[in-house]
Structures are given as structure tokens and as C-alpha cells.
Motif scaffolding. Structure first.
Motif, PDB file in Angstrom:
ATOM      1  N   LEU A 156       0.835  -1.198   0.000  1.00  0.00           N
ATOM      2  CA  LEU A 156       0.000   0.000   0.000  1.00  0.00           C
ATOM      3  C   LEU A 156       0.871   1.249   0.000  1.00  0.00           C
ATOM      4  CD1 LEU A 156      -2.768  -1.046   2.544  1.00  0.00           C
ATOM      5  CD2 LEU A 156      -3.219  -0.273   0.215  1.00  0.00           C
ATOM      6  N   HIS A 157       1.902   1.263   0.852  1.00  0.00           N
ATOM      7  CA  HIS A 157       2.786   2.425   0.950  1.00  0.00           C
ATOM      8  C   HIS A 157       3.512   2.692  -0.358  1.00  0.00           C
ATOM      9  CE1 HIS A 157       2.340   3.643   5.089  1.00  0.00           C
ATOM     10  NE2 HIS A 157       2.520   2.411   5.524  1.00  0.00           N
ATOM     11  N   HIS A 158       3.846   1.628  -1.086  1.00  0.00           N
ATOM     12  CA  HIS A 158       4.599   1.778  -2.332  1.00  0.00           C
ATOM     13  C   HIS A 158       3.700   1.933  -3.550  1.00  0.00           C
ATOM     14  CE1 HIS A 158       7.799  -0.045   0.240  1.00  0.00           C
ATOM     15  NE2 HIS A 158       8.524   0.855  -0.406  1.00  0.00           N
ATOM     16  N   GLY A 159       2.384   2.006  -3.344  1.00  0.00           N
ATOM     17  CA  GLY A 159       1.467   2.201  -4.451  1.00  0.00           C
ATOM     18  C   GLY A 159       1.230   0.972  -5.304  1.00  0.00           C
ATOM     19  N   GLU A 160       1.653  -0.203  -4.826  1.00  0.00           N
ATOM     20  CA  GLU A 160       1.461  -1.444  -5.579  1.00  0.00           C
ATOM     21  C   GLU A 160       0.063  -2.007  -5.377  1.00  0.00           C
ATOM     22  OE1 GLU A 160       4.603  -3.890  -4.203  1.00  0.00           O
ATOM     23  OE2 GLU A 160       6.183  -2.572  -4.987  1.00  0.00           O
ATOM     24  N   LEU A 161      -0.633  -1.562  -4.339  1.00  0.00           N
ATOM     25  CA  LEU A 161      -2.024  -1.915  -4.095  1.00  0.00           C
ATOM     26  C   LEU A 161      -2.822  -0.637  -3.905  1.00  0.00           C
ATOM     27  CD1 LEU A 161      -1.789  -4.876  -1.523  1.00  0.00           C
ATOM     28  CD2 LEU A 161      -2.382  -5.047  -3.945  1.00  0.00           C
ATOM     29  N   ALA A 181      -3.272   4.972  11.318  1.00  0.00           N
ATOM     30  CA  ALA A 181      -3.544   6.360  11.660  1.00  0.00           C
ATOM     31  C   ALA A 181      -2.585   7.317  10.960  1.00  0.00           C
ATOM     32  CB  ALA A 181      -3.456   6.561  13.177  1.00  0.00           C
ATOM     33  N   ARG A 182      -1.533   6.767  10.343  1.00  0.00           N
ATOM     34  CA  ARG A 182      -0.583   7.638   9.678  1.00  0.00           C
ATOM     35  C   ARG A 182      -1.233   8.302   8.475  1.00  0.00           C
ATOM     36  NH1 ARG A 182       4.534   3.629   9.836  1.00  0.00           N
ATOM     37  NH2 ARG A 182       3.382   2.758   8.068  1.00  0.00           N
ATOM     38  N   GLY A 183      -0.818   9.515   8.177  1.00  0.00           N
ATOM     39  CA  GLY A 183      -1.490  10.325   7.179  1.00  0.00           C
ATOM     40  C   GLY A 183      -1.630   9.692   5.823  1.00  0.00           C
ATOM     41  N   GLU A 184      -0.653   8.845   5.419  1.00  0.00           N
ATOM     42  CA  GLU A 184      -0.705   8.305   4.065  1.00  0.00           C
ATOM     43  C   GLU A 184      -1.673   7.140   3.916  1.00  0.00           C
ATOM     44  OE1 GLU A 184       3.080   6.533   6.004  1.00  0.00           O
ATOM     45  OE2 GLU A 184       1.830   8.330   6.099  1.00  0.00           O
ATOM     46  N   LEU A 185      -2.209   6.631   5.019  1.00  0.00           N
ATOM     47  CA  LEU A 185      -3.163   5.534   4.960  1.00  0.00           C
ATOM     48  C   LEU A 185      -4.506   5.966   5.535  1.00  0.00           C
ATOM     49  CD1 LEU A 185      -1.078   2.396   6.067  1.00  0.00           C
ATOM     50  CD2 LEU A 185      -1.738   3.070   3.759  1.00  0.00           C
ATOM     51  N   GLU A 186      -5.575   5.517   4.884  1.00  0.00           N
ATOM     52  CA  GLU A 186      -6.931   5.801   5.353  1.00  0.00           C
ATOM     53  C   GLU A 186      -7.638   4.474   5.549  1.00  0.00           C
ATOM     54  OE1 GLU A 186      -8.558   8.123   2.227  1.00  0.00           O
ATOM     55  OE2 GLU A 186      -6.996   9.671   2.321  1.00  0.00           O
ATOM     56  N   SER A 187      -8.409   4.358   6.614  1.00  0.00           N
ATOM     57  CA  SER A 187      -9.050   3.066   6.876  1.00  0.00           C
ATOM     58  C   SER A 187     -10.360   3.233   7.623  1.00  0.00           C
ATOM     59  CB  SER A 187      -8.121   2.169   7.702  1.00  0.00           C
ATOM     60  OG  SER A 187      -8.035   2.626   9.037  1.00  0.00           O
ATOM     61  N   PHE A 188     -11.197   2.202   7.511  1.00  0.00           N
ATOM     62  CA  PHE A 188     -12.356   2.088   8.378  1.00  0.00           C
ATOM     63  C   PHE A 188     -12.561   0.609   8.683  1.00  0.00           C
ATOM     64  CE2 PHE A 188     -14.005   1.991   4.056  1.00  0.00           C
ATOM     65  CZ  PHE A 188     -14.965   0.987   4.065  1.00  0.00           C
ATOM     66  N   THR A 246      -7.065   2.138   2.341  1.00  0.00           N
ATOM     67  CA  THR A 246      -6.631   2.758   1.094  1.00  0.00           C
ATOM     68  C   THR A 246      -5.555   3.782   1.423  1.00  0.00           C
ATOM     69  OG1 THR A 246      -8.393   4.424   1.247  1.00  0.00           O
ATOM     70  CG2 THR A 246      -8.863   2.434  -0.053  1.00  0.00           C
ATOM     71  N   THR A 247      -5.039   4.432   0.406  1.00  0.00           N
ATOM     72  CA  THR A 247      -4.060   5.495   0.613  1.00  0.00           C
ATOM     73  C   THR A 247      -4.590   6.784   0.005  1.00  0.00           C
ATOM     74  OG1 THR A 247      -2.835   5.312  -1.473  1.00  0.00           O
ATOM     75  CG2 THR A 247      -2.291   3.725   0.270  1.00  0.00           C
TER      76      THR A 247
END
Length: 319
Positions: free
Chosen positions: A137-142, A158-165, A278-279
Motif C-alpha cells: 500500500l505504501h509503495h502504491g502497488e495496491l 492512523a498515519r497520514g498516508e493511509l486511510e481506513s475504516f 486505502t491510501t
């Protein structure tokens, strides 16, 4: 809970016939029944009264129907905002998940429904360990991932580059063969496990790490006799009496667990939560897939909304 389960419920509620509802949904009757059962488990109540000849809405079903229709309207409106039309959505969507999510998320149905509605999107799906999912996810591969984590898990999501629910939450159950020494005991505690062998998932599985952490925090040692990467193999080894297992309840619900002794093992640190992640760079296809799922907060509101109507019915969930 996903949008397809809600659509299945509304179809059965309007037709009051599983066969006709299945034809409308373009699914098999067994698949439709499975979807309704999963929804009833998530809502923890019975939505329909079934007899060999008739299907009627249970009180909780009557209470849930207007809410379900509203949820569908909102979800479809959100999808229309993201895409002017299914044919105009295109691109590649990489989706990753943990190896097994039990029946918490019906992935085949979810992905098939997404592909049907957005045929211009090429879906690439793979099962990976949780850390690999985060890295990709961090590398944009997903573009999106369904990530199982301990119930108290917060920091990486919780880090800014990731969004989740959160889309589902599950407790753990102890499963064992009827012939196992612990099967006849109703008061099994943590210290009782030290003298018995365990069948476990590999250490890359989140469920295994949750159990390992629970034992470590209690300064207890246990013996892992078998370590596997397949839930069906785990259940078969338990059937043979080769060890006990602590697994998420949704995995214990699998048909392959029939005949095993099952006991809820309720502890605050034995919680398995599934997040849709997601990111900030995830494109429209990932956002559309997210709009097909409902959060645990939504589920909690639904349970509260039908709570009065479902009183006394939650223990009688049948097909």
C-alpha cells in the motif's frame, strides 16, 4: 457487511420467496441463503421466519427494511458521485487481503459484484501477510487492502498516508475434538493450556500473533505442535485430536468445523478486527470498492435500531 448482502435482504423482503429473489439477483438460491445468514450473524438477529413453504419478515426484519433501503440509496448515490457511469470507470485496481477472513467478508461475491458493475476496471487480487500488505500500500502497488489486525490496533492505520475504516470485528473461540481431554471441561482457563499441544497458523498470520501476544502478556508458555497456512488443514488436525486451537469465531463457523467442540474464549485482548485500507493516492476504483462496504459503526447503529424488535430472537438464527 457489503452492499450485496443488503440488496439480497431487500430482494427477499420484497418477494418473500428465496427462489424468485435469487432469480432477480442472478445468484443461486444457496448463495442467496448464505448471504442472508451472514447478514443475520452480523446483525445478531433473525430477519426472516422460514418454514418449508413460506418466508415472512420477522419483527427485526420489518424494522430493518426501511433502514436497508435507505442504506442502498445512500450507497448508490455515493457511487454515482464517484463515477458518471460504470462504462466510464477504468484502470487497474490492486486488492490485497489476509489469507483467510472467515465469513466476515464475502470476498468472491464482493469482487464479482464490483467487476459486474465496473467492467472497465481490471482487478488484480492477491492474498498476503499483513506487513506485506502495508508495504505494498505504501509503495502504491495496491490500491486497497482488507487488513486483519488486533482489536486495539491503531498506529499504522492512523498515519497520514493511509486511510481506513473497520468493516468487521470478531472474538476468538477454542476448538477441539470431542475426544480431547479439555472437551468435557467447562472451566478451561489460561493455565490449563500449558500441558496441551496447539495447532496454530503460521506466525505471519494476524490471528496467530494475537494468540501469541495474549499468552506472552500472561507469562505463559504453550507448545505449538503444528503450524499451518491453511484453515482447512488446521481444522482437520484438530478433528484428529492432534491439538486444540484458538481461532477467530468466523473461522470456527466454517462447515469444516462441524463436529468440533467450540467454546467462546472472551478476553479483551483476543479481538480480530478487519479494516478496509486505502491510501491518499488510491484512485476512483478503490473508492468505489470502499463505497460497497459498510463500517462496524454503521452495523452498530443498525443493531441498535432494530434492537427492540429483535429481542429474544438472536439465539434462533436458522436457514
Amino acid at each position: 457487511m457489503d452492499i450485496r448482502q443488503i440488496e439480497s435482504f431487500v430482494a427477499v423482503a420484497e418477494e418473500l420467496n428465496f427462489t424468485r429473489a435469487a432469480e432477480i439477483m442472478y445468484v443461486t438460491q444457496s448463495g442467496l441463503s448464505s448471504s442472508i445468514r451472514a447478514l443475520e450473524r452480523e446483525l445478531r438477529t433473525q430477519l426472516f421466519d422460514r418454514t418449508p413453504r413460506t418466508v415472512t419478515l420477522a419483527p427485526a426484519g420489518h424494522a430493518f427494511l426501511p433502514r436497508a433501503r435507505r442504506m442502498l440509496r445512500d450507497a448508490h448515490a455515493a457511487q454515482r458521485e464517484l463515477a458518471a457511469g460504470p462504462d466510464e470507470v477504468s484502470g487497474l485496481l490492486g486488492v490485497g487481503t489476509e489469507q483467510c477472513l472467515g465469513d466476515l467478508v464475502d470476498l468472491p461475491d464482493l469482487l464479482a459484484t464490483f467487476q459486474e458493475r465496473f467492467p472497465g476496471v481490471s482487478v488484480r487480487f492477491e492474498q498476503l501477510g499483513s506487513q506485506t500488505l502495508l508495504d505494498r500500500l505504501h509503495h502504491g502497488e495496491l490500491g486497497a487492502a482488507l487488513l486483519a489486525q488486533p482489536g486495539s490496533f491503531v498506529s499504522p492505520l492512523a498515519r497520514g498516508e493511509l486511510e481506513s475504516f473497520e468493516v468487521a470485528r470478531d472474538g476468538f473461540e477454542l476448538v477441539m475434538a470431542p475426544t480431547h481431554a479439555l472437551a468435557t471441561r467447562d472451566d478451561t482457563g489460561w493455565t490449563d493450556f500449558e500441558e496441551h499441544a496447539f495447532v496454530d497458523f503460521d506466525t505471519t498470520w494476524t490471528a496467530r500473533r494475537i494468540v501469541d501476544s495474549a499468552f506472552a502478556s500472561r507469562r505463559l508458555v504453550r507448545r505449538t505442535a503444528f503450524s499451518v497456512n491453511d484453515v482447512h488443514m488446521l481444522l482437520e488436525l484438530v478433528h484428529r485430536g492432534l491439538g486444540v486451537a484458538l481461532i477467530p469465531a468466523s473461522l470456527a463457523n466454517k462447515p469444516q468445523a462441524d463436529g468440533l467442540v467450540r467454546r467462546p474464549f472472551v478476553e479483551p485482548d483476543l479481538q480480530w478486527a478487519v479494516h478496509f485500507v486505502t491510501t491518499a493516492e488510491s484512485g476512483p476504483p478503490a473508492r468505489l470498492l470502499a463505497k460497497m462496504m459498510f463500517s462496524t459503526e454503521t452495523m452498530a447503529e443498525m443493531r441498535k435500531g432494530i434492537g427492540g424488535a429483535s429481542a429474544g430472537r438472536s439465539s434462533a438464527l436458522v436457514d
